[in-house]
Design a protein around this motif. Structure first.
Motif, short mmCIF file in Angstrom:
data_model
loop_
_atom_site.label_atom_id
_atom_site.label_comp_id
_atom_site.label_asym_id
_atom_site.label_seq_id
_atom_site.Cartn_x
_atom_site.Cartn_y
_atom_site.Cartn_z
N GLY A 1 -33.60 -13.41 -14.67
CA GLY A 1 -32.86 -12.83 -13.56
C GLY A 1 -31.69 -11.98 -14.03
O GLY A 1 -31.45 -10.88 -13.50
N ALA A 2 -30.95 -12.48 -15.03
CA ALA A 2 -29.82 -11.73 -15.55
C ALA A 2 -30.27 -10.44 -16.23
O ALA A 2 -29.64 -9.40 -16.10
CB ALA A 2 -29.03 -12.60 -16.54
N THR A 3 -31.40 -10.50 -16.93
CA THR A 3 -31.93 -9.31 -17.59
C THR A 3 -32.35 -8.26 -16.56
O THR A 3 -32.11 -7.06 -16.74
CB THR A 3 -33.14 -9.68 -18.48
N ASP A 4 -32.96 -8.71 -15.48
CA ASP A 4 -33.37 -7.80 -14.42
C ASP A 4 -32.15 -7.11 -13.81
O ASP A 4 -32.16 -5.89 -13.57
CB ASP A 4 -34.14 -8.57 -13.35
N ALA A 5 -31.10 -7.89 -13.56
CA ALA A 5 -29.87 -7.31 -13.01
C ALA A 5 -29.24 -6.33 -14.00
O ALA A 5 -28.69 -5.29 -13.60
CB ALA A 5 -28.88 -8.42 -12.65
N GLN A 6 -29.29 -6.66 -15.29
CA GLN A 6 -28.74 -5.78 -16.32
C GLN A 6 -29.50 -4.45 -16.36
O GLN A 6 -28.89 -3.38 -16.48
CB GLN A 6 -28.81 -6.47 -17.69
N HIS A 7 -30.82 -4.51 -16.26
CA HIS A 7 -31.61 -3.29 -16.25
C HIS A 7 -31.25 -2.41 -15.05
O HIS A 7 -31.14 -1.18 -15.17
CB HIS A 7 -33.10 -3.62 -16.21
N TYR A 8 -31.06 -3.04 -13.89
CA TYR A 8 -30.67 -2.27 -12.71
C TYR A 8 -29.29 -1.63 -12.92
O TYR A 8 -29.07 -0.48 -12.54
CB TYR A 8 -30.65 -3.17 -11.47
N LEU A 9 -28.38 -2.39 -13.53
CA LEU A 9 -27.05 -1.88 -13.79
C LEU A 9 -27.12 -0.64 -14.69
O LEU A 9 -26.48 0.39 -14.41
CB LEU A 9 -26.20 -2.97 -14.45
N GLN A 10 -27.89 -0.71 -15.76
CA GLN A 10 -27.99 0.40 -16.69
C GLN A 10 -28.70 1.61 -16.07
O GLN A 10 -28.42 2.76 -16.43
CB GLN A 10 -28.74 -0.05 -17.95
#
Length: 498
Positions: free
Chosen positions: A466-475
């Motif tokens: 979940g955190a990785t998915d949010a990080q990808h969206y952020l980038q």
């Protein structure tokens, strides 16, 4: 009175010091508390409502402003100083009731209260739940002793009701501060054979507690905070949070525990606890060996309820989980009562002399640490730099999300957060898959700014996927504009994705 004024005066050099992260967060919630989308307006925190009402009062006492050093609110410090002074004054009243024939006990306990409440080793000058609950705890103990010692009459029941009201008020400031319930409950059991109609006093206590609880729930409901929501935040969440800390706490938790123990020892509080408890225990064992009637010494009657109180307070410090310095403030009621009893019934002059020396050390340690903090230069922190950047570059209508914790950044930026979780631990418990955060960043109220610690949103207690998915969206949708220490400030791309 002089001692209480001294405790208040100890706060004067800190009135214009920047607020801590918790202080800023509580003040932010108190200022916007209205019927909204979360527990307290549009934000969520695991604290009872009376704490926010006290911060609302603080907001009306002084001009709150954002500076290059953080959020400054003299009113918050004034409320902290008032709570400290009231606690010292009530310590004198309480110890005069527990040990009425020994002025040295009262003086020693009051001196200890001033020293501990003025010590930066116990979190001063931070105004937090433990400190604001103290006057209610000590007032509840005073009323409990009065209700149990007086002959039965209607005013006695009223005093018992006041004890119950104070007990509930303390718990409505910080939920684990049920000190008065513990003290009064054990005292009733110990003194049951010496008190006329104890049931009437217990009933009065219960009525007072329920009256305050009902009033608080009604006031919170008017502002959009439900009783079920409070139960979830105050009780259910704390159990879930303890499990989360136990299973996946960061190394910083152990470091804070080490510092907490060091502060407990360096402040002198640990030595006071050991010596005072030893003196009381020696007296009680000596009384049994000589087969004297239990409670021959009137002060010893309160040894058992005070011992239970100290045990509960120590338990509260350890199970809090996060081990912040201000947890130690919660030990003050038990320690001052224990010292008053020990000074009155200590066996031999040597024990009394050693106890006085330890309290004197506590006062000296406080003076040394207080002087260092009062003269120290306040420096600009990375949090302050982020606040300053946002105030300079953001529009008034922008939103900001901090990943994770540090509500002071939201408060100091002057912006609103569309993400209800301003504190770190609730994210780990209530949004561990970061689903809510992902919806916020992709929704119609997406924040223009995201402040993240380090290069990734993945941190302890969160689901890695979940955190990785949010990080990808952020980038994909934000640009990393600037770094301050470990903080990265991201700005939403005006034209959508890259």
């Amino acid at each position: 009175m002089v001692a209480a004024l001294l405790a208040i005066a100890a706060w004067l050099p800190f009135l214009d010091r920047p607020l801590t992260s918790d202080e800023s967060g509580f003040l932010l919630l108190a200022r916007q508390w209205h019927p909204g989308s979360s527990l307290y307006g549009d934000y969520w925190v695991d604290r009872p409502p009376l704490l926010l009402w006290l911060f609302s009062l603080a907001d009306h006492l002084g001009h709150t402003r954002a500076t290059t050093l953080g959020v400054i609110s003299p009113g918050v410090k004034v409320v902290g100083a008032a709570a400290s002074g009231a606690a010292v004054a009530l310590t004198g009243v309480l110890t005069s009731l527990i040990a009425p024939h020994a002025s040295r006990s009262r003086h020693l306990a009051v001196a200890l209260a001033v020293a501990l409440l003025s010590s930066p080793l116990l979190g001063m000058p931070e105004t937090d739940g433990e400190l604001l609950a103290l006057p209610f705890v000590l007032l509840g103990m005073v009323c409990s002793v009065l209700a149990l010692r007086r002959p039965y009459e209607h005013p006695t029941v009223v005093v018992a009701a006041a004890a119950g009201a104070s007990a509930m008020a303390a718990a409505l400031v910080k939920q684990n501060v049920v000190d008065v319930f513990v003290f009064a409950g054990v005292a009733v059991v110990v003194l049951r054979g010496r008190v006329e109609r104890p049931g009437a006093r217990v009933a009065g206590f219960a009525v007072g507690a329920l009256a305050v609880l009902g009033t608080a729930l009604a006031g919170a409901w008017i502002r959009g905070t439900s009783a079920t929501g409070l139960w979830d935040a105050i009780v259910v969440f704390r159990l879930e949070a303890s499990a989360a800390i136990g299973s996946s706490a960061s190394p910083a938790t152990t470091e804070r525990l080490t510092r907490l123990v060091e502060a407990f020892v360096a402040s002198g509080a640990a030595a006071v606890l050991v010596l005072a408890a030893g003196a009381v225990l020696a007296h009680l064992l000596g009384s049994r060996r000589t087969e004297r009637a239990e409670g021959t010494h009137p002060t010893a009657l309160f040894a058992y309820p005070v011992a239970a109180l100290v045990g509960w307070e120590l338990f509260g410090v350890m199970v809090g989980g996060s081990y912040w310095m201000h947890y130690l403030v919660g030990l003050v009621p038990g320690l001052v009562a224990l010292v008053a009893i020990a000074a009155d019934i200590a066996v031999g002059r040597t024990s009394q002399r050693v106890l006085r020396l330890v309290v004197a050390y506590t006062a000296a340690a406080t003076v040394a640490v207080w002087a260092h903090h009062a003269t120290a230069t306040v420096t600009v922190s990375p949090d302050d730099q982020v606040m300053g950047y946002l105030r300079e570059h953001a529009r008034a209508t922008d939103g900001v999300v901090v990943g994770f914790g540090h509500p002071d950044i939201v408060a100091g930026s002057g912006l609103a957060s569309p993400y209800e979780q301003l504190w770190s631990l609730p994210v780990r418990v209530r949004d561990p898959q970061v689903v809510e955060l992902r919806h916020v960043m992709a929704g119609p109220a997406a924040p223009r700014w995201v402040v993240a610690a380090g290069t990734s949103l993945d941190t302890w207690g969160l689901d890695a996927a979940g955190a990785t998915d949010a990080q990808h969206y952020l980038q994909e949708h934000y640009v990393d504009r600037v770094e301050y220490g470990d903080w990265h400030v991201w700005q939403r791309r005006e034209g959508g994705t890259r």
